[in-house]
Design an enzyme around this catalytic site. Structure first.
Site, PDB file in Angstrom:
ATOM      1  N   CYS A 118      52.105 -17.088  74.690  1.00 21.02           N
ATOM      2  CA  CYS A 118      53.213 -17.551  73.809  1.00 21.02           C
ATOM      3  C   CYS A 118      54.302 -16.761  73.787  1.00 21.02           C
ATOM      4  O   CYS A 118      55.487 -17.124  74.125  1.00 21.02           O
ATOM      5  CB  CYS A 118      52.711 -17.799  72.399  1.00 21.02           C
ATOM      6  SG  CYS A 118      53.936 -19.023  71.432  1.00 21.02           S
ATOM      7  N   CYS A 119      53.985 -15.335  73.571  1.00 23.25           N
ATOM      8  CA  CYS A 119      55.345 -14.323  73.396  1.00 23.25           C
ATOM      9  C   CYS A 119      55.868 -14.272  75.166  1.00 23.25           C
ATOM     10  O   CYS A 119      57.001 -14.098  74.852  1.00 23.25           O
ATOM     11  CB  CYS A 119      54.786 -13.276  73.192  1.00 23.25           C
ATOM     12  SG  CYS A 119      54.429 -13.072  71.461  1.00 23.25           S
ATOM     13  N   CYS A 200      58.294 -14.418  64.660  1.00 19.84           N
ATOM     14  CA  CYS A 200      58.180 -16.145  64.561  1.00 19.84           C
ATOM     15  C   CYS A 200      57.273 -16.426  63.289  1.00 19.84           C
ATOM     16  O   CYS A 200      56.296 -15.731  62.833  1.00 19.84           O
ATOM     17  CB  CYS A 200      57.460 -16.497  65.906  1.00 19.84           C
ATOM     18  SG  CYS A 200      58.559 -16.288  67.282  1.00 19.84           S
ATOM     19  N   CYS A 203      53.233 -16.675  63.260  1.00 16.07           N
ATOM     20  CA  CYS A 203      52.650 -15.526  63.539  1.00 16.07           C
ATOM     21  C   CYS A 203      52.926 -14.407  62.694  1.00 16.07           C
ATOM     22  O   CYS A 203      52.763 -13.116  62.924  1.00 16.07           O
ATOM     23  CB  CYS A 203      52.733 -15.070  65.025  1.00 16.07           C
ATOM     24  SG  CYS A 203      52.189 -16.157  66.169  1.00 16.07           S
ATOM     25  N   CYS A 226      55.067  -7.909  70.437  1.00 20.92           N
ATOM     26  CA  CYS A 226      55.432  -9.041  71.198  1.00 20.92           C
ATOM     27  C   CYS A 226      55.258  -8.909  72.784  1.00 20.92           C
ATOM     28  O   CYS A 226      55.252 -10.002  73.504  1.00 20.92           O
ATOM     29  CB  CYS A 226      56.993  -9.640  70.898  1.00 20.92           C
ATOM     30  SG  CYS A 226      58.231  -8.721  71.536  1.00 20.92           S
TER      31      CYS A 226
END
Length: 241
Positions: A118-119, A200, A203, A226
């Site tokens: 995702c990062c 985010c 998270c 990240c």
């Protein structure tokens, strides 16, 4: 709005530590990489220190914010407030492309089972693309933030050969707090709600008294960064911004 002007850090009302950071920023922004350097900022808990310094030197400096689509609404509100207050005229929101989102994370659930992916999708790929026109970039990382950053240098080189400038590398948490008070700068609204480190929304969680300030980032996992300062899984010169 602040205007462009000749800048001399030694004429500013600042401490020696501030003067050192301002000198480094002025040299890289106005001379060494003039027109070829950007500040990468999260507009998080401590970001306004560096944003204020850059605005003092050259408010038209490009400022890149990874707008992942999952930031707290408070962060986006804070970005607008701070940008207007400081006169930052070139803030750019860096986003993943719709095509990549549709292909990799169509239901916005990737963070639940693969935070690294995702990062990569929402931060590393877009930032790499946004930094392509520049020869150098400025980060707000500091040595005290975690063990990976303990040896952080003020100037590094990334895997693309770009210079990374870390003017606050030697600053402590007390130095940051003192600068905020000294210059009467607004805090991120989530700090007072128990978020000393802000990323985010899915998270990031609140931090209890006595916990490490970054304990709320990716809570319950071994992940601490990240990934924008990693190359092929290897740590490069520091942690996340």
């Amino acid at each position: 709005m602040r205007a462009e002007r000749a800048f001399d850090p030694f004429t500013q009302d600042s401490t020696p530590l501030e003067s050192d950071a301002l000198t480094l920023l002025a040299r890289t922004i106005l001379r060494d990489y003039r027109g070829r350097i950007a500040l990468v900022s999260s507009f998080g808990a401590e970001s306004i220190v560096l944003l204020d310094m850059v605005a003092t030197i050259s408010p038209s400096t490009p400022v890149l914010l990874n707008e992942t689509g999952m930031l707290f609404p408070e962060t986006l509100d804070y970005q607008r407030e701070v940008s207007s207050m400081l006169g930052l005229s070139n803030v750019q929101l860096v986003r993943p492309t719709r095509q990549r989102l549709a292909a990799v994370d169509p239901d916005d659930m990737l963070h639940r089972f693969d935070t690294d992916a995702c990062c990569n999708l929402r931060k590393r790929e877009p930032l790499k693309r946004a930094l392509a026109p520049f020869d150098a970039w400025i980060t707000g990382r500091k040595r005290f933030q975690n063990s990976l950053r303990a040896e952080l240098e003020e100037i590094e080189q990334d895997d693309d050969g770009k210079r990374k400038v870390n003017p606050l590398a030697r600053w402590t948490a007390a130095d940051i707090a003192a600068y905020l008070d000294r210059h009467d700068l607004p805090r991120h609204p989530l700090v007072s709600q128990g978020y000393p480190s802000i990323g985010c929304e899915p998270c990031t969680s609140r931090v209890a008294d006595g916990e490490d300030p970054r304990a709320g980032r990716w809570r319950g996992s071994d992940k601490t960064e990240c990934g924008i300062h990693y190359v092929e899984g290897q740590f490069i010169g520091g942690g996340g911004i």
